[in-house]
Design a protein around this motif. Structure first.
Motif, mmCIF file in Angstrom:
data_model
loop_
_atom_site.group_PDB
_atom_site.id
_atom_site.type_symbol
_atom_site.label_atom_id
_atom_site.label_comp_id
_atom_site.label_asym_id
_atom_site.label_seq_id
_atom_site.Cartn_x
_atom_site.Cartn_y
_atom_site.Cartn_z
ATOM 1 N N LYS A 1 2.636 0.952 -2.251
ATOM 2 C CA LYS A 1 4.252 1.345 -1.905
ATOM 3 C C LYS A 1 5.036 1.508 -3.456
ATOM 4 C CE LYS A 1 7.376 -0.046 1.041
ATOM 5 N NZ LYS A 1 8.467 -1.864 1.801
ATOM 6 N N GLY A 2 5.272 2.077 -2.918
ATOM 7 C CA GLY A 2 6.354 2.362 -4.506
ATOM 8 C C GLY A 2 5.651 2.956 -6.094
ATOM 9 N N ALA A 3 5.127 3.622 -5.926
ATOM 10 C CA ALA A 3 3.492 3.825 -6.798
ATOM 11 C C ALA A 3 4.357 5.298 -6.918
ATOM 12 C CB ALA A 3 2.520 4.002 -6.342
ATOM 13 N N ASP A 4 4.648 6.061 -5.641
ATOM 14 C CA ASP A 4 4.931 7.730 -5.719
ATOM 15 C C ASP A 4 6.194 7.989 -5.894
ATOM 16 O OD1 ASP A 4 3.176 9.329 -5.115
ATOM 17 O OD2 ASP A 4 3.267 9.836 -3.220
ATOM 18 N N LYS A 5 6.891 7.668 -7.494
ATOM 19 C CA LYS A 5 8.490 7.881 -6.735
ATOM 20 C C LYS A 5 8.127 9.536 -7.266
ATOM 21 C CE LYS A 5 8.270 3.764 -10.000
ATOM 22 N NZ LYS A 5 8.059 3.718 -11.716
ATOM 23 N N ARG A 6 7.489 10.543 -7.234
ATOM 24 C CA ARG A 6 7.449 11.964 -7.094
ATOM 25 C C ARG A 6 7.627 12.378 -5.179
ATOM 26 N NH1 ARG A 6 3.545 14.432 -11.326
ATOM 27 N NH2 ARG A 6 4.443 15.794 -10.416
ATOM 28 N N GLY A 7 7.730 11.150 -4.370
ATOM 29 C CA GLY A 7 8.497 11.749 -3.136
ATOM 30 C C GLY A 7 5.783 11.891 -2.622
ATOM 31 N N PHE A 8 5.489 13.030 -2.363
ATOM 32 C CA PHE A 8 4.007 12.468 -1.717
ATOM 33 C C PHE A 8 3.636 12.811 -2.649
ATOM 34 C CE2 PHE A 8 6.119 13.015 2.120
ATOM 35 C CZ PHE A 8 5.634 11.750 2.741
ATOM 36 N N HIS A 9 3.627 12.757 -4.375
ATOM 37 C CA HIS A 9 2.485 13.557 -5.048
ATOM 38 C C HIS A 9 1.464 13.224 -5.530
ATOM 39 C CE1 HIS A 9 1.568 15.590 -8.409
ATOM 40 N NE2 HIS A 9 1.380 14.672 -9.035
ATOM 41 N N ILE A 10 1.063 11.294 -4.987
ATOM 42 C CA ILE A 10 -0.222 10.522 -5.643
ATOM 43 C C ILE A 10 -0.571 11.290 -4.082
ATOM 44 C CG2 ILE A 10 -1.128 8.514 -5.443
ATOM 45 C CD1 ILE A 10 1.499 7.793 -7.392
ATOM 46 N N ASN B 1 -3.788 -2.598 2.545
ATOM 47 C CA ASN B 1 -3.809 -3.406 4.011
ATOM 48 C C ASN B 1 -3.157 -4.670 4.481
ATOM 49 O OD1 ASN B 1 -5.103 -0.951 5.250
ATOM 50 N ND2 ASN B 1 -7.080 -1.462 4.358
ATOM 51 N N HIS B 2 -3.078 -5.623 3.966
ATOM 52 C CA HIS B 2 -2.110 -7.185 4.263
ATOM 53 C C HIS B 2 -0.806 -6.162 3.596
ATOM 54 C CE1 HIS B 2 -6.409 -8.880 4.070
ATOM 55 N NE2 HIS B 2 -5.952 -8.613 4.803
ATOM 56 N N LEU B 3 -0.459 -5.521 2.319
ATOM 57 C CA LEU B 3 1.439 -6.099 2.367
ATOM 58 C C LEU B 3 1.210 -4.466 3.005
ATOM 59 C CD1 LEU B 3 0.923 -5.496 -1.557
ATOM 60 C CD2 LEU B 3 1.455 -7.208 -0.240
ATOM 61 N N HIS B 4 0.743 -3.727 4.168
ATOM 62 C CA HIS B 4 1.472 -2.553 4.910
ATOM 63 C C HIS B 4 1.760 -3.503 5.549
ATOM 64 C CE1 HIS B 4 2.304 0.864 1.877
ATOM 65 N NE2 HIS B 4 0.209 0.327 1.481
ATOM 66 N N HIS B 5 0.789 -3.843 6.084
ATOM 67 C CA HIS B 5 0.925 -4.543 7.680
ATOM 68 C C HIS B 5 1.273 -6.190 7.811
ATOM 69 C CE1 HIS B 5 -1.051 -0.519 8.319
ATOM 70 N NE2 HIS B 5 -2.201 -0.487 7.809
ATOM 71 N N ARG B 6 1.507 -6.413 6.667
ATOM 72 C CA ARG B 6 2.264 -7.931 6.779
ATOM 73 C C ARG B 6 1.596 -9.414 7.277
ATOM 74 N NH1 ARG B 6 8.468 -6.628 7.236
ATOM 75 N NH2 ARG B 6 8.932 -5.384 4.521
ATOM 76 N N GLU B 7 0.329 -9.006 7.346
ATOM 77 C CA GLU B 7 -1.208 -9.685 7.862
ATOM 78 C C GLU B 7 -0.670 -11.171 6.744
ATOM 79 O OE1 GLU B 7 -4.428 -7.677 10.336
ATOM 80 O OE2 GLU B 7 -4.689 -7.228 7.803
ATOM 81 N N ILE B 8 -0.897 -12.045 7.650
ATOM 82 C CA ILE B 8 -1.317 -13.300 6.867
ATOM 83 C C ILE B 8 -2.796 -14.200 8.018
ATOM 84 C CG2 ILE B 8 -0.787 -15.702 7.724
ATOM 85 C CD1 ILE B 8 2.379 -14.694 8.658
ATOM 86 N N VAL B 9 -3.836 -13.830 6.955
ATOM 87 C CA VAL B 9 -5.018 -13.781 6.813
ATOM 88 C C VAL B 9 -5.337 -14.884 6.144
ATOM 89 C CG1 VAL B 9 -5.327 -11.159 7.819
ATOM 90 C CG2 VAL B 9 -5.560 -11.708 4.936
#
Length: 213
Positions: free
Chosen positions: A112-121, A26-34
């Protein structure tokens, strides 16, 4: 031969690792500072919440013993209160016919970056969760998700109905949704191959988890 991504069913004693992953993403995707204090407080709240869902199924995608995707689903009992009921003040029983099984999907995230096969995961985790519902009797699924995730779910061919106005939750604009039984049948039928390949997770023991920073 070990695959880059493997899927497992996570036991209840690993809830802390699940919540650690969810908060990080959540923090990585939304770039929150907490602050560390805020993170610890959120972790305690979410862990306490998850422990109430003793009947849940937690599925994780793992890459070299690090979680890179997760999803959780459970069938609601009369005494359990769903997160969206608390967040949005919605009575889910009023939205379904009497006797209809009610399920809740949550803790859904993909690194982020884990789904190298599109939306497979992404597709695999949703298919595994919905397969749990499919084994019941025409269950209806409820969830809360951010607006971007809702668009993706619909692009995958899943009928998702917004049942309330968006609100800020865990760092993102979140909307409560309902997935009727008929609304996810096409998706499951199109992804039978995913289920065939990954349902073996029931026979695999979860490896030791390396918690990412």
């Amino acid at each position: 031969m070990k695959k880059d991504i493997e899927y497992y069913k996570m036991p209840p004693e690993n809830i802390h690792e699940l919540i650690h992953f969810i908060i990080n993403e959540n923090h990585l995707h939304h770039r929150e500072i907490v602050t560390a204090e805020d993170i610890n407080s959120t972790r305690q709240i979410l862990c306490a919440e998850e422990k109430q869902y003793f009947n849940s199924h937690i599925f994780v995608a793992m890459s070299y013993n690090i979680i890179c995707g997760s999803i959780r689903i459970f069938q609601k009992t009369p005494t359990q209160i769903l997160p969206l009921e608390k967040i949005f003040n919605i009575n889910v029983e009023a939205l379904v016919n009497a006797g209809t099984p009610i399920y809740h999907i949550g803790r859904f995230a993909v690194s982020k970056g884990a789904d190298k096969r599109g939306f497979h995961i992404f597709k695999t985790l949703i298919a595994l969760a919905l397969q749990v519902v499919q084994q019941g009797h025409r269950g209806i699924v409820f969830a809360e998700c951010d607006v971007k995730l809702l668009r993706t779910i619909r692009l995958l061919g899943i009928e998702a109905e917004a049942i309330g106005k968006p609100t800020l939750y865990l760092g993102s604009e979140t909307v409560p949704i309902k997935l009727p039984w008929a609304g996810y049948q096409i998706f499951l039928n199109k992804n039978k191959d995913i289920l065939f390949n990954e349902l073996r997770i029931f026979n695999l023991e979860l490896p030791d988890i390396n918690v990412s920073p």
